[in-house]
Design a protein around this motif. Structure first.
Motif, PDB file in Angstrom:
ATOM      1  N   SER A 248       0.813  -1.219   0.000  1.00  0.00           N
ATOM      2  CA  SER A 248       0.000   0.000   0.000  1.00  0.00           C
ATOM      3  C   SER A 248       0.843   1.263   0.000  1.00  0.00           C
ATOM      4  O   SER A 248       0.330   2.367  -0.242  1.00  0.00           O
ATOM      5  CB  SER A 248      -0.935   0.004   1.212  1.00  0.00           C
ATOM      6  N   LYS A 249       2.124   1.148   0.251  1.00  0.00           N
ATOM      7  CA  LYS A 249       2.993   2.325   0.317  1.00  0.00           C
ATOM      8  C   LYS A 249       3.453   2.724  -1.086  1.00  0.00           C
ATOM      9  O   LYS A 249       3.871   1.868  -1.866  1.00  0.00           O
ATOM     10  CB  LYS A 249       4.200   2.031   1.217  1.00  0.00           C
ATOM     11  N   PRO A 250       3.425   4.008  -1.421  1.00  0.00           N
ATOM     12  CA  PRO A 250       3.852   4.457  -2.757  1.00  0.00           C
ATOM     13  C   PRO A 250       5.281   4.042  -3.076  1.00  0.00           C
ATOM     14  O   PRO A 250       5.622   3.791  -4.233  1.00  0.00           O
ATOM     15  CB  PRO A 250       3.719   5.981  -2.667  1.00  0.00           C
ATOM     16  N   GLU A 251       6.138   3.966  -2.059  1.00  0.00           N
ATOM     17  CA  GLU A 251       7.544   3.627  -2.289  1.00  0.00           C
ATOM     18  C   GLU A 251       7.708   2.228  -2.888  1.00  0.00           C
ATOM     19  O   GLU A 251       8.691   1.951  -3.568  1.00  0.00           O
ATOM     20  CB  GLU A 251       8.335   3.700  -0.970  1.00  0.00           C
ATOM     21  N   PHE A 252       6.741   1.359  -2.641  1.00  0.00           N
ATOM     22  CA  PHE A 252       6.824  -0.015  -3.126  1.00  0.00           C
ATOM     23  C   PHE A 252       6.952  -0.055  -4.649  1.00  0.00           C
ATOM     24  O   PHE A 252       7.898  -0.616  -5.203  1.00  0.00           O
ATOM     25  CB  PHE A 252       5.594  -0.795  -2.659  1.00  0.00           C
ATOM     26  N   LEU A 253       5.999   0.555  -5.353  1.00  0.00           N
ATOM     27  CA  LEU A 253       6.036   0.576  -6.813  1.00  0.00           C
ATOM     28  C   LEU A 253       7.170   1.452  -7.329  1.00  0.00           C
ATOM     29  O   LEU A 253       7.800   1.131  -8.347  1.00  0.00           O
ATOM     30  CB  LEU A 253       4.698   1.080  -7.365  1.00  0.00           C
ATOM     31  N   ASN A 254       7.449   2.551  -6.643  1.00  0.00           N
ATOM     32  CA  ASN A 254       8.520   3.454  -7.084  1.00  0.00           C
ATOM     33  C   ASN A 254       9.873   2.753  -7.063  1.00  0.00           C
ATOM     34  O   ASN A 254      10.679   2.895  -7.996  1.00  0.00           O
ATOM     35  CB  ASN A 254       8.566   4.698  -6.189  1.00  0.00           C
ATOM     36  N   ASP A 255      10.130   1.986  -6.004  1.00  0.00           N
ATOM     37  CA  ASP A 255      11.397   1.255  -5.912  1.00  0.00           C
ATOM     38  C   ASP A 255      11.522   0.217  -7.025  1.00  0.00           C
ATOM     39  O   ASP A 255      12.594   0.050  -7.621  1.00  0.00           O
ATOM     40  CB  ASP A 255      11.506   0.554  -4.552  1.00  0.00           C
ATOM     41  N   ILE A 256      10.427  -0.488  -7.305  1.00  0.00           N
ATOM     42  CA  ILE A 256      10.451  -1.499  -8.367  1.00  0.00           C
ATOM     43  C   ILE A 256      10.764  -0.856  -9.715  1.00  0.00           C
ATOM     44  O   ILE A 256      11.580  -1.368 -10.491  1.00  0.00           O
ATOM     45  CB  ILE A 256       9.100  -2.244  -8.423  1.00  0.00           C
ATOM     46  N   GLU A 257      10.135   0.284  -9.980  1.00  0.00           N
ATOM     47  CA  GLU A 257      10.370   0.961 -11.253  1.00  0.00           C
ATOM     48  C   GLU A 257      11.814   1.448 -11.359  1.00  0.00           C
ATOM     49  O   GLU A 257      12.444   1.339 -12.417  1.00  0.00           O
ATOM     50  CB  GLU A 257       9.394   2.128 -11.412  1.00  0.00           C
ATOM     51  N   ARG A 258      12.356   1.986 -10.276  1.00  0.00           N
ATOM     52  CA  ARG A 258      13.744   2.464 -10.275  1.00  0.00           C
ATOM     53  C   ARG A 258      14.708   1.311 -10.575  1.00  0.00           C
ATOM     54  O   ARG A 258      15.647   1.462 -11.363  1.00  0.00           O
ATOM     55  CB  ARG A 258      14.101   3.064  -8.905  1.00  0.00           C
ATOM     56  N   ILE A 259      14.475   0.170  -9.932  1.00  0.00           N
ATOM     57  CA  ILE A 259      15.361  -0.986 -10.138  1.00  0.00           C
ATOM     58  C   ILE A 259      15.259  -1.493 -11.578  1.00  0.00           C
ATOM     59  O   ILE A 259      16.273  -1.838 -12.205  1.00  0.00           O
ATOM     60  CB  ILE A 259      15.017  -2.103  -9.131  1.00  0.00           C
ATOM     61  N   ALA A 260      14.049  -1.520 -12.133  1.00  0.00           N
ATOM     62  CA  ALA A 260      13.859  -1.953 -13.525  1.00  0.00           C
ATOM     63  C   ALA A 260      14.607  -1.038 -14.484  1.00  0.00           C
ATOM     64  O   ALA A 260      15.315  -1.510 -15.390  1.00  0.00           O
ATOM     65  CB  ALA A 260      12.370  -1.983 -13.864  1.00  0.00           C
ATOM     66  N   VAL A 261      14.469   0.267 -14.291  1.00  0.00           N
ATOM     67  CA  VAL A 261      15.142   1.247 -15.162  1.00  0.00           C
ATOM     68  C   VAL A 261      16.651   1.132 -15.017  1.00  0.00           C
ATOM     69  O   VAL A 261      17.398   1.204 -16.004  1.00  0.00           O
ATOM     70  CB  VAL A 261      14.664   2.683 -14.824  1.00  0.00           C
ATOM     71  N   GLN A 262      17.118   0.931 -13.792  1.00  0.00           N
ATOM     72  CA  GLN A 262      18.555   0.786 -13.543  1.00  0.00           C
ATOM     73  C   GLN A 262      19.128  -0.404 -14.300  1.00  0.00           C
ATOM     74  O   GLN A 262      20.193  -0.303 -14.932  1.00  0.00           O
ATOM     75  CB  GLN A 262      18.790   0.630 -12.035  1.00  0.00           C
ATOM     76  N   ILE A 263      18.435  -1.527 -14.281  1.00  0.00           N
ATOM     77  CA  ILE A 263      18.924  -2.723 -14.984  1.00  0.00           C
ATOM     78  C   ILE A 263      18.854  -2.526 -16.495  1.00  0.00           C
ATOM     79  O   ILE A 263      19.776  -2.901 -17.227  1.00  0.00           O
ATOM     80  CB  ILE A 263      18.116  -3.961 -14.535  1.00  0.00           C
ATOM     81  N   LEU A 264      17.773  -1.929 -16.988  1.00  0.00           N
ATOM     82  CA  LEU A 264      17.667  -1.666 -18.428  1.00  0.00           C
ATOM     83  C   LEU A 264      18.791  -0.743 -18.902  1.00  0.00           C
ATOM     84  O   LEU A 264      19.370  -0.949 -19.976  1.00  0.00           O
ATOM     85  CB  LEU A 264      16.307  -1.038 -18.748  1.00  0.00           C
ATOM     86  N   ASN A 265      19.121   0.265 -18.104  1.00  0.00           N
ATOM     87  CA  ASN A 265      20.207   1.184 -18.462  1.00  0.00           C
ATOM     88  C   ASN A 265      21.554   0.485 -18.515  1.00  0.00           C
ATOM     89  O   ASN A 265      22.438   0.875 -19.283  1.00  0.00           O
ATOM     90  CB  ASN A 265      20.269   2.354 -17.473  1.00  0.00           C
ATOM     91  N   SER A 266      21.715  -0.571 -17.711  1.00  0.00           N
ATOM     92  CA  SER A 266      22.993  -1.297 -17.689  1.00  0.00           C
ATOM     93  C   SER A 266      23.212  -2.105 -18.965  1.00  0.00           C
ATOM     94  O   SER A 266      24.312  -2.592 -19.221  1.00  0.00           O
ATOM     95  CB  SER A 266      23.049  -2.221 -16.461  1.00  0.00           C
ATOM     96  N   TRP A 267      22.174  -2.242 -19.799  1.00  0.00           N
ATOM     97  CA  TRP A 267      22.292  -3.007 -21.040  1.00  0.00           C
ATOM     98  C   TRP A 267      22.812  -2.176 -22.212  1.00  0.00           C
ATOM     99  O   TRP A 267      23.129  -2.728 -23.264  1.00  0.00           O
ATOM    100  CB  TRP A 267      20.925  -3.578 -21.445  1.00  0.00           C
ATOM    101  N   LYS A 268      22.894  -0.864 -22.054  1.00  0.00           N
ATOM    102  CA  LYS A 268      23.148   0.026 -23.193  1.00  0.00           C
ATOM    103  C   LYS A 268      24.424  -0.314 -23.956  1.00  0.00           C
ATOM    104  O   LYS A 268      24.459  -0.240 -25.183  1.00  0.00           O
ATOM    105  CB  LYS A 268      23.204   1.471 -22.694  1.00  0.00           C
TER     106      LYS A 268
END
Length: 380
Positions: free
Chosen positions: A113-133
């Protein structure tokens, strides 16, 4: 046949044949042969116990529905208990399981129920995608495992992938996982012996003590899963450690396998891939550039959920579960004797053409029809 081989056969029964590897979108040679000979429900000797194997949709539903009652209980092989420990929610039974389950549902609901839950997941996803560049090739299954672990470790213990403690926990956890799926031989050097729960438990306990000490020094309370867990008075110290390990175990392998399965299946279905991409682009276009997605955005991803449902059905990540009859159970013409193991096999139902039309085809749109039927039933 030698006496030793005969005794081994009696002890193991048909377990090795039942567990023989096969593609996840097939039922395997053992089930194929047994279904042809005996029908959807048959007796065998598996995991050192006389067993009823159910490939019947209605009986499977009945077994799972009655597990929390007085007819069936979870009954995983003893070697699993040796690794997970007796207070793990995955092996606990009766009132203990009910109490742990209620706490788990409450903890997960509060965390999600905490907003940080989804925000953290999105940050981690973007971080991993950026590591593929700068990479010409990536092993997606490994990247999915990395993503799953980073999400879980952040949500459960509040650690990021950059912290040294994260790497140590991952090393211990991987040894823990290898032992869980290995031959249960407690001999020094074997994966089962190296999977000793004590090492990773000690590390988790140290993190818990450090958190308590930090809170005692008034260094600020972190509003995460571990903080909420520590505030639960109805759990013992060992149960709190088990909750952390169960969270890692429950979310790591299955989540990463599902993600890899979805990518693999979408690669073979350009139409589904295009529709999924369009759905995401439409939702993303309604947001500001740096704005995070929220639960309402995810609720709009109807086709995405259909893809997930179909990947779970077609990919069969969890093929069966272990149950035991607590008394003689009569279901239709079948009698399940008290004390016998019961294995509801999901794969056989998922790939049954009488239950799912064109069952051997990946077809996410089938869930639109199923969901519409369910909505109509609820309306009635």
């Amino acid at each position: 046949m030698s006496r030793k081989a005969l005794l081994g056969g009696l002890y193991l029964g048909e377990t090795l044949g039942f567990l023989k590897p096969h593609p996840s979108n097939t039922i395997g040679a053992f089930l194929h042969r047994s279904l042809f000979r005996y029908g959807n429900v048959f007796k065998s000797h598996l995991f050192f116990s006389p067993t009823v194997v159910s490939c019947d949709q209605e009986l499977n539903y009945f077994i799972l529905q009655k597990t929390r009652g007085k007819l069936f209980q979870c009954s995983y092989p003893k070697p699993i208990h040796g690794i997970l420990g007796n207070v793990s929610m995955l092996v606990a039974v009766g009132d203990t399981h009910k109490r742990l389950r209620n706490v788990a549902i409450s903890l997960v609901s509060i965390t999600k129920s905490k907003p940080e839950f989804l925000n953290d997941i999105e940050r981690i996803a973007v971080q991993i995608l950026n590591s593929w560049k700068d990479k010409q090739q990536v092993m997606f299954c490994e990247e999915a495992r990395k993503f799953s672990f980073n999400v879980i470790i952040k949500q459960v213990l509040g650690l990021t992938s950059e912290e040294p403690e994260t790497g140590k926990i991952l090393e211990d956890f991987l040894a823990f996982m290898r032992g869980l799926v290995s031959i249960p031989l407690y001999i020094p050097g074997t994966p089962y012996a190296r999977a000793a729960r004590s090492r990773i438990s000690s590390r988790v306990k140290a993190i818990i003590e450090e958190r308590r000490s930090r809170n005692g020094r008034s260094c600020g309370v972190r509003n995460d899963f571990l903080e909420i867990l520590l505030s639960v008075d109805t759990l013992s110290e060992d149960e709190k450690v088990s909750f952390v390990l169960d969270s890692l175990l429950g979310g790591y392998e299955t989540t990463s396998l599902l993600m890899a399965m979805v990518v693999h299946l979408l690669g073979q279905s350009p139409t589904a891939s295009e529709q999924l991409k369009l759905e995401h682009e439409q939702i993303r276009s309604s947001k500001e550039r740096d704005e995070f997605l929220n639960w309402e955005d995810y609720k709009k991803m109807g086709f995405t959920q259909n893809v997930i449902n179909e990947a779970l059905r077609y990919g069969n990540i969890v093929k069966f579960v272990h149950r035991k009859a607590l008394k003689d159970v009569k279901f239709r013409d079948h009698l399940i004797p008290s004390g016998w193991k019961v294995l509801p096999v999901f794969t056989a139902v998922h790939l049954d053409s009488s239950v799912h039309a064109d069952a051997l085809q990946f077809h996410p749109w089938r869930w639109e029809v199923i969901n519409n039927i369910n909505i109509k039933i609820l309306d009635v």
